[in-house]
Design a protein around this motif. Structure first.
Motif, PDB file in Angstrom:
ATOM      1  N   LEU A   1      19.696   2.984 -21.437  1.00 48.17           N
ATOM      2  CA  LEU A   1      18.637   2.006 -21.212  1.00 48.17           C
ATOM      3  C   LEU A   1      17.306   2.646 -21.587  1.00 48.17           C
ATOM      4  CD1 LEU A   1      19.745   0.525 -17.774  1.00 48.17           C
ATOM      5  CD2 LEU A   1      19.916  -0.558 -20.007  1.00 48.17           C
ATOM      6  N   PRO A   2      16.334   1.874 -22.058  1.00 49.98           N
ATOM      7  CA  PRO A   2      15.032   2.444 -22.433  1.00 49.98           C
ATOM      8  C   PRO A   2      14.310   3.035 -21.220  1.00 49.98           C
ATOM      9  CG  PRO A   2      15.209   0.140 -23.134  1.00 49.98           C
ATOM     10  CD  PRO A   2      16.418   0.449 -22.321  1.00 49.98           C
ATOM     11  N   ALA A   3      13.419   3.981 -21.477  1.00 50.42           N
ATOM     12  CA  ALA A   3      12.619   4.589 -20.417  1.00 50.42           C
ATOM     13  C   ALA A   3      11.702   3.536 -19.783  1.00 50.42           C
ATOM     14  CB  ALA A   3      11.787   5.733 -20.979  1.00 50.42           C
ATOM     15  N   ILE A   4      11.360   3.763 -18.524  1.00 51.75           N
ATOM     16  CA  ILE A   4      10.550   2.818 -17.741  1.00 51.75           C
ATOM     17  C   ILE A   4       9.274   3.523 -17.289  1.00 51.75           C
ATOM     18  CG2 ILE A   4      10.440   1.466 -15.618  1.00 51.75           C
ATOM     19  CD1 ILE A   4      13.540   1.403 -15.726  1.00 51.75           C
ATOM     20  N   ILE A   5       8.133   2.855 -17.441  1.00 53.34           N
ATOM     21  CA  ILE A   5       6.874   3.307 -16.837  1.00 53.34           C
ATOM     22  C   ILE A   5       6.411   2.175 -15.931  1.00 53.34           C
ATOM     23  CG2 ILE A   5       4.493   3.991 -17.212  1.00 53.34           C
ATOM     24  CD1 ILE A   5       5.347   5.013 -19.960  1.00 53.34           C
ATOM     25  N   ASP A   6       6.315   2.457 -14.642  1.00 54.62           N
ATOM     26  CA  ASP A   6       5.943   1.437 -13.654  1.00 54.62           C
ATOM     27  C   ASP A   6       4.703   1.910 -12.906  1.00 54.62           C
ATOM     28  OD1 ASP A   6       5.792  -0.592 -11.825  1.00 54.62           O
ATOM     29  OD2 ASP A   6       7.863  -0.432 -11.154  1.00 54.62           O
ATOM     30  N   VAL A   7       3.612   1.144 -13.014  1.00 53.95           N
ATOM     31  CA  VAL A   7       2.349   1.479 -12.350  1.00 53.95           C
ATOM     32  C   VAL A   7       2.133   0.497 -11.205  1.00 53.95           C
ATOM     33  CG1 VAL A   7      -0.147   1.700 -12.625  1.00 53.95           C
ATOM     34  CG2 VAL A   7       1.376   2.366 -14.496  1.00 53.95           C
ATOM     35  N   SER A   8       1.897   1.044 -10.008  1.00 56.07           N
ATOM     36  CA  SER A   8       1.673   0.212  -8.826  1.00 56.07           C
ATOM     37  C   SER A   8       0.372   0.635  -8.145  1.00 56.07           C
ATOM     38  CB  SER A   8       2.824   0.366  -7.834  1.00 56.07           C
ATOM     39  OG  SER A   8       4.040   0.026  -8.429  1.00 56.07           O
ATOM     40  N   LEU A   9      -0.225  -0.297  -7.415  1.00 54.97           N
ATOM     41  CA  LEU A   9      -1.468  -0.021  -6.705  1.00 54.97           C
ATOM     42  C   LEU A   9      -1.432  -0.762  -5.372  1.00 54.97           C
ATOM     43  CD1 LEU A   9      -4.317   1.248  -6.865  1.00 54.97           C
ATOM     44  CD2 LEU A   9      -5.093  -0.910  -7.830  1.00 54.97           C
ATOM     45  N   MET A  10      -1.792  -0.058  -4.300  1.00 48.83           N
ATOM     46  CA  MET A  10      -1.848  -0.665  -2.977  1.00 48.83           C
ATOM     47  C   MET A  10      -3.225  -0.412  -2.371  1.00 48.83           C
ATOM     48  SD  MET A  10       1.253   1.258  -3.072  1.00 48.83           S
ATOM     49  CE  MET A  10       2.730   0.709  -3.851  1.00 48.83           C
ATOM     50  N   LEU A  11      -3.794  -1.434  -1.772  1.00 50.68           N
ATOM     51  CA  LEU A  11      -5.103  -1.316  -1.136  1.00 50.68           C
ATOM     52  C   LEU A  11      -5.026  -1.959   0.242  1.00 50.68           C
ATOM     53  CD1 LEU A  11      -8.160  -0.646  -1.377  1.00 50.68           C
ATOM     54  CD2 LEU A  11      -8.446  -2.982  -2.207  1.00 50.68           C
ATOM     55  N   HIS A  12      -5.362  -1.200   1.264  1.00 54.92           N
ATOM     56  CA  HIS A  12      -5.391  -1.698   2.637  1.00 54.92           C
ATOM     57  C   HIS A  12      -6.801  -1.495   3.165  1.00 54.92           C
ATOM     58  CE1 HIS A  12      -0.942  -1.971   3.184  1.00 54.92           C
ATOM     59  NE2 HIS A  12      -1.008  -1.213   2.102  1.00 54.92           N
ATOM     60  N   TYR A  13      -7.383  -2.547   3.760  1.00 53.31           N
ATOM     61  CA  TYR A  13      -8.755  -2.481   4.247  1.00 53.31           C
ATOM     62  C   TYR A  13      -8.802  -2.963   5.691  1.00 53.31           C
ATOM     63  CZ  TYR A  13     -13.744  -3.306   4.663  1.00 53.31           C
ATOM     64  OH  TYR A  13     -15.043  -3.287   5.076  1.00 53.31           O
ATOM     65  N   LYS A  14      -9.271  -2.091   6.577  1.00 52.61           N
ATOM     66  CA  LYS A  14      -9.408  -2.448   7.990  1.00 52.61           C
ATOM     67  C   LYS A  14     -10.816  -2.987   8.211  1.00 52.61           C
ATOM     68  CE  LYS A  14      -8.732  -0.663  12.614  1.00 52.61           C
ATOM     69  NZ  LYS A  14      -8.290   0.470  13.425  1.00 52.61           N
ATOM     70  N   MET A  15     -10.919  -4.303   8.434  1.00 51.44           N
ATOM     71  CA  MET A  15     -12.223  -4.933   8.607  1.00 51.44           C
ATOM     72  C   MET A  15     -12.815  -4.595   9.976  1.00 51.44           C
ATOM     73  SD  MET A  15     -11.235  -8.508   6.810  1.00 51.44           S
ATOM     74  CE  MET A  15     -12.819  -9.149   6.339  1.00 51.44           C
ATOM     75  N   ASN A  16     -11.988  -4.652  10.992  1.00 53.03           N
ATOM     76  CA  ASN A  16     -12.371  -4.264  12.352  1.00 53.03           C
ATOM     77  C   ASN A  16     -11.080  -4.010  13.133  1.00 53.03           C
ATOM     78  OD1 ASN A  16     -11.439  -6.842  13.266  1.00 53.03           O
ATOM     79  ND2 ASN A  16     -13.427  -7.713  12.719  1.00 53.03           N
ATOM     80  N   ASN A  17     -11.148  -3.878  14.441  1.00 56.25           N
ATOM     81  CA  ASN A  17      -9.951  -3.587  15.235  1.00 56.25           C
ATOM     82  C   ASN A  17      -8.963  -4.754  15.274  1.00 56.25           C
ATOM     83  OD1 ASN A  17     -10.685  -0.992  15.847  1.00 56.25           O
ATOM     84  ND2 ASN A  17     -11.706  -1.555  17.760  1.00 56.25           N
ATOM     85  N   LEU A  18      -9.396  -5.936  14.909  1.00 56.57           N
ATOM     86  CA  LEU A  18      -8.534  -7.113  14.972  1.00 56.57           C
ATOM     87  C   LEU A  18      -7.978  -7.553  13.626  1.00 56.57           C
ATOM     88  CD1 LEU A  18     -10.680  -9.274  17.429  1.00 56.57           C
ATOM     89  CD2 LEU A  18      -8.713  -7.848  17.973  1.00 56.57           C
ATOM     90  N   VAL A  19      -8.693  -7.282  12.552  1.00 55.91           N
ATOM     91  CA  VAL A  19      -8.337  -7.860  11.254  1.00 55.91           C
ATOM     92  C   VAL A  19      -8.155  -6.759  10.189  1.00 55.91           C
ATOM     93  CG1 VAL A  19      -9.062  -9.456   9.436  1.00 55.91           C
ATOM     94  CG2 VAL A  19      -9.649  -9.940  11.814  1.00 55.91           C
ATOM     95  N   ASN A  20      -7.028  -6.811   9.521  1.00 56.57           N
ATOM     96  CA  ASN A  20      -6.741  -5.939   8.381  1.00 56.57           C
ATOM     97  C   ASN A  20      -6.389  -6.812   7.188  1.00 56.57           C
ATOM     98  OD1 ASN A  20      -6.825  -3.358   9.771  1.00 56.57           O
ATOM     99  ND2 ASN A  20      -4.935  -4.004  10.750  1.00 56.57           N
ATOM    100  N   PHE A  21      -6.815  -6.400   6.003  1.00 55.58           N
ATOM    101  CA  PHE A  21      -6.500  -7.106   4.762  1.00 55.58           C
ATOM    102  C   PHE A  21      -5.770  -6.136   3.846  1.00 55.58           C
ATOM    103  CE2 PHE A  21      -7.677  -7.928   0.329  1.00 55.58           C
ATOM    104  CZ  PHE A  21      -7.162  -9.203   0.180  1.00 55.58           C
ATOM    105  N   TRP A  22      -4.780  -6.631   3.107  1.00 54.95           N
ATOM    106  CA  TRP A  22      -4.061  -5.771   2.164  1.00 54.95           C
ATOM    107  C   TRP A  22      -3.724  -6.533   0.894  1.00 54.95           C
ATOM    108  CZ3 TRP A  22       0.788  -7.471   0.895  1.00 54.95           C
ATOM    109  CH2 TRP A  22       1.409  -8.344   1.790  1.00 54.95           C
ATOM    110  N   ILE A  23      -3.667  -5.789  -0.201  1.00 54.29           N
ATOM    111  CA  ILE A  23      -3.257  -6.331  -1.491  1.00 54.29           C
ATOM    112  C   ILE A  23      -2.439  -5.248  -2.198  1.00 54.29           C
ATOM    113  CG2 ILE A  23      -5.398  -5.660  -2.647  1.00 54.29           C
ATOM    114  CD1 ILE A  23      -5.078  -8.277  -4.327  1.00 54.29           C
ATOM    115  N   GLU A  24      -1.362  -5.665  -2.820  1.00 55.13           N
ATOM    116  CA  GLU A  24      -0.477  -4.741  -3.516  1.00 55.13           C
ATOM    117  C   GLU A  24      -0.114  -5.330  -4.876  1.00 55.13           C
ATOM    118  OE1 GLU A  24       2.861  -4.130  -0.926  1.00 55.13           O
ATOM    119  OE2 GLU A  24       1.663  -3.011   0.521  1.00 55.13           O
ATOM    120  N   GLY A  25      -0.083  -4.484  -5.882  1.00 54.13           N
ATOM    121  CA  GLY A  25       0.305  -4.911  -7.222  1.00 54.13           C
ATOM    122  C   GLY A  25       1.380  -3.983  -7.761  1.00 54.13           C
ATOM    123  N   TYR A  26       2.403  -4.557  -8.370  1.00 51.53           N
ATOM    124  CA  TYR A  26       3.525  -3.795  -8.899  1.00 51.53           C
ATOM    125  C   TYR A  26       3.718  -4.120 -10.373  1.00 51.53           C
ATOM    126  CZ  TYR A  26       4.509  -3.242  -3.959  1.00 51.53           C
ATOM    127  OH  TYR A  26       4.389  -2.953  -2.620  1.00 51.53           O
TER     128      TYR A  26
END
Length: 75
Positions: A22-47
């Motif tokens: 099978l051909p070689a694979i290059i996979d780039v991923s990025l994850m970002l987690h942001y804590k807005m305050n003690n109650l709310v967290n936001f996250w985004i992930e790309g694969y």
């Protein structure tokens, strides 16, 4: 960020019985987690941010670029 390089995968064509590489694979991923305050967290992930079409397992193609996002509430 995560960069994966995978090579040397082999597969078998069950109709002909022949093995092939099978051909070689290059996979780039990025994850970002942001804590807005003690109650709310936001996250985004790309694969597979390069949008490659590949088979890590024979006959099972992967999805192209995937992006997920979410919000976590703690109370």
């Amino acid at each position: 960020a995560d960069i994966m390089y995978i090579s040397g995968l082999k597969a078998i064509n069950y109709q002909s019985g022949r093995q092939y590489d099978l051909p070689a694979i290059i996979d780039v991923s990025l994850m970002l987690h942001y804590k807005m305050n003690n109650l709310v967290n936001f996250w985004i992930e790309g694969y597979n941010l390069l949008g490659q079409r590949y088979e890590r397992y024979v006959y099972y193609t992967n999805r192209r670029t995937q992006i997920m996002a979410g919000l976590t509430l703690s109370f």
